[in-house]
Design a protein around this motif. Structure first.
Motif, short mmCIF file in Angstrom:
data_model
loop_
_atom_site.label_atom_id
_atom_site.label_comp_id
_atom_site.label_asym_id
_atom_site.label_seq_id
_atom_site.Cartn_x
_atom_site.Cartn_y
_atom_site.Cartn_z
N LYS A 6 0.81 -1.22 0.00
CA LYS A 6 0.00 0.00 0.00
C LYS A 6 0.85 1.27 0.00
O LYS A 6 0.56 2.20 -0.77
CB LYS A 6 -0.97 -0.01 1.18
CG LYS A 6 -2.20 -0.89 0.95
CD LYS A 6 -3.22 -0.74 2.08
CE LYS A 6 -4.46 -1.57 1.79
NZ LYS A 6 -5.46 -1.46 2.90
N PRO A 7 1.87 1.37 0.84
CA PRO A 7 2.70 2.58 0.80
C PRO A 7 3.34 2.84 -0.57
O PRO A 7 3.55 4.00 -0.94
CB PRO A 7 3.77 2.30 1.87
CG PRO A 7 3.13 1.36 2.81
CD PRO A 7 2.25 0.48 1.96
N LEU A 8 3.63 1.77 -1.31
CA LEU A 8 4.26 1.93 -2.63
C LEU A 8 3.23 1.92 -3.76
O LEU A 8 3.60 1.91 -4.94
CB LEU A 8 5.30 0.83 -2.85
CG LEU A 8 6.48 0.82 -1.87
CD1 LEU A 8 7.46 -0.30 -2.22
CD2 LEU A 8 7.18 2.17 -1.85
N LYS A 9 1.94 1.88 -3.38
CA LYS A 9 0.83 1.89 -4.37
C LYS A 9 0.90 0.70 -5.33
O LYS A 9 0.57 0.81 -6.51
CB LYS A 9 0.81 3.22 -5.14
CG LYS A 9 0.56 4.43 -4.25
CD LYS A 9 0.54 5.73 -5.04
CE LYS A 9 0.11 6.91 -4.19
NZ LYS A 9 0.90 7.09 -2.95
N MET A 10 1.32 -0.43 -4.79
CA MET A 10 1.37 -1.68 -5.56
C MET A 10 0.03 -2.40 -5.39
O MET A 10 -0.10 -3.33 -4.60
CB MET A 10 2.55 -2.53 -5.10
CG MET A 10 3.90 -1.88 -5.34
SD MET A 10 5.29 -2.79 -4.60
CE MET A 10 5.24 -4.34 -5.51
N ASN A 11 -0.94 -1.98 -6.17
CA ASN A 11 -2.32 -2.45 -6.00
C ASN A 11 -2.60 -3.77 -6.72
O ASN A 11 -3.70 -4.32 -6.58
CB ASN A 11 -3.29 -1.38 -6.49
CG ASN A 11 -3.14 -0.07 -5.73
OD1 ASN A 11 -2.95 -0.09 -4.51
ND2 ASN A 11 -3.19 1.04 -6.43
N ASP A 12 -1.66 -4.26 -7.51
CA ASP A 12 -1.87 -5.49 -8.26
C ASP A 12 -0.86 -6.56 -7.89
O ASP A 12 -0.38 -7.32 -8.73
CB ASP A 12 -1.80 -5.20 -9.77
CG ASP A 12 -2.99 -4.39 -10.25
OD1 ASP A 12 -4.13 -4.83 -10.01
OD2 ASP A 12 -2.78 -3.32 -10.84
N THR A 13 -0.53 -6.61 -6.61
CA THR A 13 0.39 -7.61 -6.08
C THR A 13 -0.34 -8.38 -4.97
O THR A 13 -0.92 -7.76 -4.08
CB THR A 13 1.67 -6.95 -5.54
OG1 THR A 13 2.30 -6.25 -6.62
CG2 THR A 13 2.64 -7.97 -4.99
#
Length: 469
Positions: free
Chosen positions: A227-234
């Motif tokens: 979430k902090p790195l905006k990795m929404n598709d992991t």
């Protein structure tokens, strides 16, 4: 008169300042243009190599690649995600990333340390149930750092894995089994004494961090890293809404195989991601971001890793080169392979996601050290059946281990004692390879083209074998 001189001087200063600004802007524009040109050239060269490796050498069914060159991010996609549906690879295709998950798990550990919630030197034992007793050696106990840098003394895999499904080997290994193994295991060396790459250690690390946060591994990783790195598709468990984006996995013979699940050791290799998200993770390791302080901790060398030129941070393997340190990690499951790495000195980074289990590390490392041009690009050839027939026979490499060479029409096969039969691809009339096991076989031929002996090259070993009568 003095006013006129003053005004004239002010105008001259303004003109000089304007000229200086224009020079700076032009210099900046030239630098940006040069950087863009270099990035484009690097991308074009890499794409050429990838297409050859996928389309000609058949090392993968499909790959998705992200590169960062002097701050510029670009993507290269080659091949398909699904051969049956001819679904092309794109930036949103989901891949198993295997052991690259370990770098994410170590990044999560670094966030605990950065918050003051844990110390790397703390004992893992203190955060596990009382029924679990971690092994010790000479009163030295397993620490969080020793799990992340592979110096805990724990083995690569626990010996009580049932392997009920060879195509999904971790699926039936439970947390209870892991606890049972840890309770009875005896460390062969002191904690911190020497490295031994361990899936078990990083699996235990991910499990323990999740327990501290009172979450499962995926939830913990989501909160602390994704979430902090905006990795929404992991993901660990891919949601139904994303299943259509998930690539099929393929073994070394390019045959479709099963996905992996790692319920007890998720932190060692259970993450699924796309190249867009992995580019965000790579960028976060190269530039300032919300997790910069924690990420910087993962880059700090903690110990040597096999030799004086190779070190290990938290998760990251750090290879010293003439072109600066290269930070990297690879991953491999039954149907996928991955590579992530960056070179701070050259301002280069790369992620390679492949939907085939053949490792692509050589390409990634060559890109990071500006040595792509030195990669060997081979083109398979067709060898007539009559010539293949001259190669068949039994060749003894060492007493008791024999390579049986057979052929079926226009295809050559090799089978070692007690091993499965593997197909070989011809690079020439007397040189053949199997990319799945990274083996190369070269035959010695007599004047009539009949093989009298062979040499197998694999894993840095050179193994000659005489033909048995």
């Amino acid at each position: 008169m003095n006013n006129k001189k003053t005004n004239s001087k002010q105008q001259s200063n303004k003109k000089a300042s304007s000229s200086a600004i224009i020079v700076v802007l032009i210099t900046l524009m030239i630098a940006i243009a040069s950087g863009n040109s270099q990035a484009a050239a690097a991308s074009a060269e890499l794409e050429k190599v990838l297409k050859h490796k996928v389309e000609t050498e058949k090392l993968s069914v499909g790959v998705a690649v992200a590169i960062i060159e002097s701050g510029q991010v670009s993507f290269i996609n080659v091949g398909v995600a699904n051969k049956e549906m001819v679904q092309k690879i794109d930036q949103n295709t989901l891949f198993e990333i295997g052991s690259v998950s370990k770098v994410m798990t170590s990044t999560a550990l670094a966030t605990f340390v950065d918050e003051g919630k844990l110390k790397l030197s703390e004992l893992v034992q203190n955060y596990l149930p009382k029924s679990v007793r971690l092994p010790m050696k000479n009163d030295k106990a397993i620490t969080f750092e020793s799990l992340a840098n592979h110096r805990s003394g724990l083995p690569r895999l626990p010996s009580n894995m049932p392997f009920g499904d060879p195509l999904n080997p971790y699926v039936d290994y439970t947390t209870e089994m892991m606890y049972e193994f840890l309770n009875q295991y005896t460390l062969p060396r002191e904690v911190g004494e020497s490295p031994e790459y361990s899936n078990l250690a990083v699996g235990l690390l991910g499990h323990t961090l999740a327990k501290i946060d009172n979450m499962n591994y995926e939830q913990m990783l989501m909160q602390r890293v994704l979430k902090p790195l905006k990795m929404n598709d992991t993901f660990v468990d891919v949601p139904k809404s994303a299943l259509t984006r998930r690539s099929k996995g393929h073994n070394g013979n390019l045959e479709t195989t099963d996905y992996w699940q790692l319920p007890a050791m998720a932190g060692a290799g259970a993450v699924v991601s796309d190249v867009s998200d992995m580019a965000l993770f790579l960028k976060a390791n190269m530039q300032q971001n919300e997790l910069a302080s924690a990420i910087k901790l993962t880059h700090q060398p903690t110990a040597e890793f096999g030799n004086s030129h190779t070190k290990v941070g938290l998760g990251w393997i750090i290879q010293g080169t003439a072109d600066g340190d290269v930070y990297m990690h690879n991953g491999q499951t039954g149907g996928f392979a991955s590579f992530i790495g960056f070179n701070p000195t050259l301002h280069k980074g790369i992620v390679i996601l492949s939907n085939t289990s053949i490792l692509m590390d050589e390409i990634g490392y060559s890109y990071l050290t500006n040595s792509l041009a030195s990669l060997k690009l081979t083109t398979p050839v067709k060898v007539a059946e009559v010539e293949l027939a001259k190669l068949i026979g039994r060749y003894e490499l060492v007493p008791g281990f024999i390579l049986s060479i057979t052929h079926d029409e226009n295809k050559l096969f090799v089978q070692g004692t007690g091993q499965p039969r593997l197909p070989l691809t011809a690079n020439s009339i007397n040189e053949f390879v199997n990319n799945a096991v990274k083996a190369r076989i070269q035959f010695e031929l007599d004047a009539d083209g009949i093989a009298t002996s062979l040499t197998m090259y694999q894993g840095g070993q050179t193994l000659p074998g005489k033909k048995l009568k």
